[in-house]
Motif scaffolding. Structure first.
Motif, mmCIF file in Angstrom:
data_model
loop_
_atom_site.group_PDB
_atom_site.id
_atom_site.type_symbol
_atom_site.label_atom_id
_atom_site.label_comp_id
_atom_site.label_asym_id
_atom_site.label_seq_id
_atom_site.Cartn_x
_atom_site.Cartn_y
_atom_site.Cartn_z
ATOM 1 N N ARG A 398 0.832 -1.206 0.000
ATOM 2 C CA ARG A 398 0.000 0.000 0.000
ATOM 3 C C ARG A 398 0.866 1.255 0.000
ATOM 4 O O ARG A 398 0.585 2.221 -0.727
ATOM 5 C CB ARG A 398 -0.916 -0.031 1.240
ATOM 6 C CG ARG A 398 -1.810 1.189 1.390
ATOM 7 C CD ARG A 398 -2.758 1.347 0.237
ATOM 8 N NE ARG A 398 -3.642 2.489 0.402
ATOM 9 C CZ ARG A 398 -3.297 3.751 0.156
ATOM 10 N NH1 ARG A 398 -2.075 4.036 -0.264
ATOM 11 N NH2 ARG A 398 -4.172 4.731 0.313
ATOM 12 N N GLU A 399 1.927 1.264 0.809
ATOM 13 C CA GLU A 399 2.812 2.421 0.851
ATOM 14 C C GLU A 399 3.575 2.583 -0.462
ATOM 15 O O GLU A 399 3.775 3.717 -0.940
ATOM 16 C CB GLU A 399 3.802 2.268 2.007
ATOM 17 C CG GLU A 399 4.766 3.435 2.140
ATOM 18 C CD GLU A 399 5.747 3.234 3.279
ATOM 19 O OE1 GLU A 399 6.919 2.905 2.998
ATOM 20 O OE2 GLU A 399 5.324 3.398 4.441
ATOM 21 N N THR A 400 3.985 1.481 -1.077
ATOM 22 C CA THR A 400 4.706 1.557 -2.349
ATOM 23 C C THR A 400 3.852 2.218 -3.418
ATOM 24 O O THR A 400 4.305 3.109 -4.149
ATOM 25 C CB THR A 400 5.127 0.151 -2.795
ATOM 26 O OG1 THR A 400 6.010 -0.411 -1.822
ATOM 27 C CG2 THR A 400 5.831 0.201 -4.143
ATOM 28 N N VAL A 401 2.592 1.804 -3.531
ATOM 29 C CA VAL A 401 1.707 2.395 -4.533
ATOM 30 C C VAL A 401 1.453 3.865 -4.217
ATOM 31 O O VAL A 401 1.385 4.711 -5.117
ATOM 32 C CB VAL A 401 0.393 1.596 -4.607
ATOM 33 C CG1 VAL A 401 -0.598 2.277 -5.545
ATOM 34 C CG2 VAL A 401 0.663 0.182 -5.078
ATOM 35 N N GLY A 406 2.265 9.334 -5.930
ATOM 36 C CA GLY A 406 2.347 10.665 -5.358
ATOM 37 C C GLY A 406 1.278 10.972 -4.343
ATOM 38 O O GLY A 406 1.067 12.137 -3.993
ATOM 39 N N THR A 407 0.607 9.936 -3.844
ATOM 40 C CA THR A 407 -0.450 10.166 -2.849
ATOM 41 C C THR A 407 0.022 9.906 -1.423
ATOM 42 O O THR A 407 -0.783 9.958 -0.490
ATOM 43 C CB THR A 407 -1.658 9.254 -3.144
ATOM 44 O OG1 THR A 407 -1.229 7.888 -3.130
ATOM 45 C CG2 THR A 407 -2.252 9.582 -4.510
ATOM 46 N N GLY A 408 1.284 9.592 -1.250
ATOM 47 C CA GLY A 408 1.817 9.332 0.080
ATOM 48 C C GLY A 408 3.334 9.393 0.059
ATOM 49 O O GLY A 408 3.962 9.540 -1.004
ATOM 50 N N ARG A 409 3.918 9.282 1.224
ATOM 51 C CA ARG A 409 5.369 9.338 1.356
ATOM 52 C C ARG A 409 5.867 8.073 2.041
ATOM 53 O O ARG A 409 5.112 7.411 2.761
ATOM 54 C CB ARG A 409 5.781 10.572 2.165
ATOM 55 C CG ARG A 409 5.286 11.886 1.569
ATOM 56 C CD ARG A 409 5.801 13.071 2.372
ATOM 57 N NE ARG A 409 7.250 13.154 2.324
ATOM 58 C CZ ARG A 409 7.963 14.086 2.964
ATOM 59 N NH1 ARG A 409 7.345 14.987 3.716
ATOM 60 N NH2 ARG A 409 9.268 14.101 2.868
ATOM 61 N N PRO A 410 7.155 7.731 1.825
ATOM 62 C CA PRO A 410 7.676 6.521 2.478
ATOM 63 C C PRO A 410 7.668 6.657 3.989
ATOM 64 O O PRO A 410 7.995 7.709 4.532
ATOM 65 C CB PRO A 410 9.109 6.410 1.937
ATOM 66 C CG PRO A 410 9.338 7.535 1.015
ATOM 67 C CD PRO A 410 8.128 8.396 0.976
ATOM 68 N N GLY A 411 7.278 5.552 4.639
ATOM 69 C CA GLY A 411 7.238 5.548 6.097
ATOM 70 C C GLY A 411 7.927 4.359 6.718
ATOM 71 O O GLY A 411 7.701 4.068 7.894
#
Length: 560
Positions: A398-401, A406-411
């Motif tokens: 989910r985080e990769t997509v 561009g809808t999220g940042r790496p965590g």
């Protein structure tokens, strides 16, 4: 007449490929040959096997899609050459493979397919409105035109298969590149600097850049957790040895260190395994003690005879003993111990008696330790550990997509999933070293572990190849990809919940099938309404990766 199968659609070849990939199952590798060390060579061999298991399904997907596509055919041929070079380079006497040719072909193919004209839903509708038939003037590729004509006008379907076929060829080549790099690490060949962005490190080959002492420290530190199978085994062994020392001292047993030695050698990771080794160990020790008593009574106090007999007996005990089984090993070792002690002090037949008593005491302590601490061994926690891996994989995909659209940042979800995969692999290795009821109806643990590995292995090349925020050229496409990622992540979590609840392994199978059907329909249907009329190749790459993860989940319901 029946239509002939598409070129390359060879069921026999696919079956052979699946059979060879199945040989990489940890349970089929002899225990002495399993690369389980902390060094870079063993890690590279494990990484090589994981990369092969990732590349294999991509090659099988190419066989299923099977469309005339010269660029993908060339890349697949170069991929095959790379895998052959990796196979030749695995033995230390073979040539070290080079990644240059494959990397150049990868870059060229990625550039070429990005420049290809791609049909879209808007253009097809416009052509149909203008004359009732498709305008083919913009089809510049003769091979594609022949393919569309041969299929009776079903050109749109063939065109829509090309992006997925190109992605499968690209993923197979990426997997082969990982294999080549892993082989180079295993051969201690130089590697280029780590290209992983700082916010996504450690990268896939982090171990290739660290010295051996640091790798061992990392392995030690990674296992300093109650979730680690090595940590639990160490605690149980320490407790059992402490109890053995107290018993030997409290009862003032003669040669009490044999109690500790028996505890250490007979205790297994589960109470069932310890119980299985108890009878042959006691029988072998009793027979060895009887033979020892007979030798001591027959030879008497003649140290020279014992000294001459010791080397050949030791050779037989330490070579043939393990191969002949637990009883033979314990019996021969008992004879070796007696011959050693006769060199130190006069011995009588009571030495054999003390040996039997001490081995029995040590075995009993080992059995009690197994019953009191982690009695089911790896099988007890493999279900919980695998469920945690699937949940961590859901977060990682989910985080990769989100990063790619561009809808999220790496965590740090990918890093946590990588660590979770390592812990689960260790737990699975422990599980495979134990005895299990063949009538058990558990899921395919290997398939569950592979699903987590493929989530990590697939995300790594996508993040390296696709700049953040460019996977979808418009907000609508980003929402579609994120929605599919949510569906796949939900399928992973449903499967994890089914494992935790000990429900049938296929409990999440219908939901997985529905999510996979929706994803394939989206790929086959062209761009979403409100888009610029074209399907982003990066979006296809992400969607095919997600569809492959759903295929992995579907395999978990098979017992194994």
């Amino acid at each position: 007449a029946a239509r002939p199968p598409p070129p390359g659609n060879d069921p026999a070849a696919a079956d052979r490929a699946r059979a060879r990939l199945d040989e990489l199952r940890f349970s089929l590798v002899p225990e002495q040959e399993r690369p389980a060390g902390a060094g870079a060579v063993d890690r590279a061999l494990t990484h090589c096997a994981a990369a092969l298991r990732y590349a294999g399904p991509q090659v099988l997907r190419i066989l299923r899609l099977a469309r005339p596509y010269p660029g993908a055919a060339r890349l697949t041929a170069v991929t095959a050459q790379a895998l052959r070079a990796a196979a030749a380079g695995l033995p230390r006497t073979g040539p070290v493979p080079d990644t240059g040719v494959l990397e150049r072909e990868l870059a060229a193919f990625d550039t070429a397919r990005a420049a290809e004209p791609r049909p879209d839903r808007t253009d097809r509708a416009d052509r149909t409105d203008r004359g009732g038939r498709s305008d083919r003037s913009d089809r510049t590729d003769r091979t594609d035109r022949t393919d569309r004509t041969d299929r009776g006008g079903r050109g749109g379907r063939s065109d829509r298969a090309r992006p997925a076929l190109g992605t499968a060829a690209l993923d197979a080549a990426e997997g082969a590149r990982f294999v080549l790099r892993a082989v180079r690490v295993g051969r201690r060949a130089p590697l280029p600097p780590d290209e992983t962005p700082a916010d996504q490190r450690p990268g896939p080959f982090w171990y290739a850049y660290d010295p051996a002492p640091l790798l061992r420290w990392r392995r030690f530190r990674a296992n300093l957790t109650p979730r680690s199978v090595a940590f639990r085994n160490a605690l149980r062994t320490a407790g059992a040895l402490g109890a053995a020392r107290l018993l030997a001292g409290g009862l003032d047993l003669s040669h009490g260190f044999w109690v500790l030695l028996a505890t250490l050698t007979l205790m297994r990771t589960s109470a069932a395994d310890t119980r299985m080794t108890l009878r042959p160990a006691l029988v072998g020790t009793a027979l060895g003690a009887a033979a020892t008593a007979a030798v001591l009574l027959a030879v008497g106090e003649h140290p020279l005879v014992y000294a001459l007999a010791l080397p050949p007996v030791m050779l037989i005990a330490f070579t043939a003993g393990p191969a002949l089984g637990q009883a033979w090993g314990q019996g021969l070792f008992t004879l070796v111990v007696a011959l050693v002690f006769t060199q130190l002090a006069p011995a009588s037949w009571r030495l054999a008696e003390a040996r039997v008593v001490n081995v029995a005491a040590g075995a009993a302590i080992g059995l009690l330790a197994g019953l009191c601490a982690w009695p089911r061994g790896g099988a007890q926690d493999l279900r919980r550990r695998t469920a945690a891996l699937l949940e961590d994989s859901a977060d990682a995909l989910r985080e990769t997509v989100a990063v790619l659209t561009g809808t999220g940042r790496p965590g740090g979800a990918l890093r946590r999933a990588r660590t979770s995969a390592l812990l689960t692999e260790a737990m699975y290795a422990q599980y495979r070293c134990e005895r299990h009821d063949p009538a058990g109806d558990g899921p395919s643990w290997q398939a569950a572990v592979l699903a987590g590995q493929h989530a990590v292995r697939g995300a790594e090349p996508l993040l390296a190849r696709i700049p953040p925020g460019t996977a979808a050229p418009h907000r609508g496409g980003a929402r579609v990809l994120v929605g599919h990622a949510d569906e796949v992540a939900a399928a992973f979590r449903r499967q994890a919940a089914a494992l935790r609840a000990r429900e049938p392994a296929g409990a999440a199978h219908p939901a997985v099938a529905r999510a996979g059907a929706a994803l394939v329909a989206e790929l086959d249907g062209g761009p979403a309404p409100g888009s610029d009329g074209r399907v982003s190749l990066h979006a296809v790459d992400v969607a095919v990766w997600l569809a492959g993860l759903l295929d992995d989940l579907q395999q978990i319901h098979e017992p194994g």
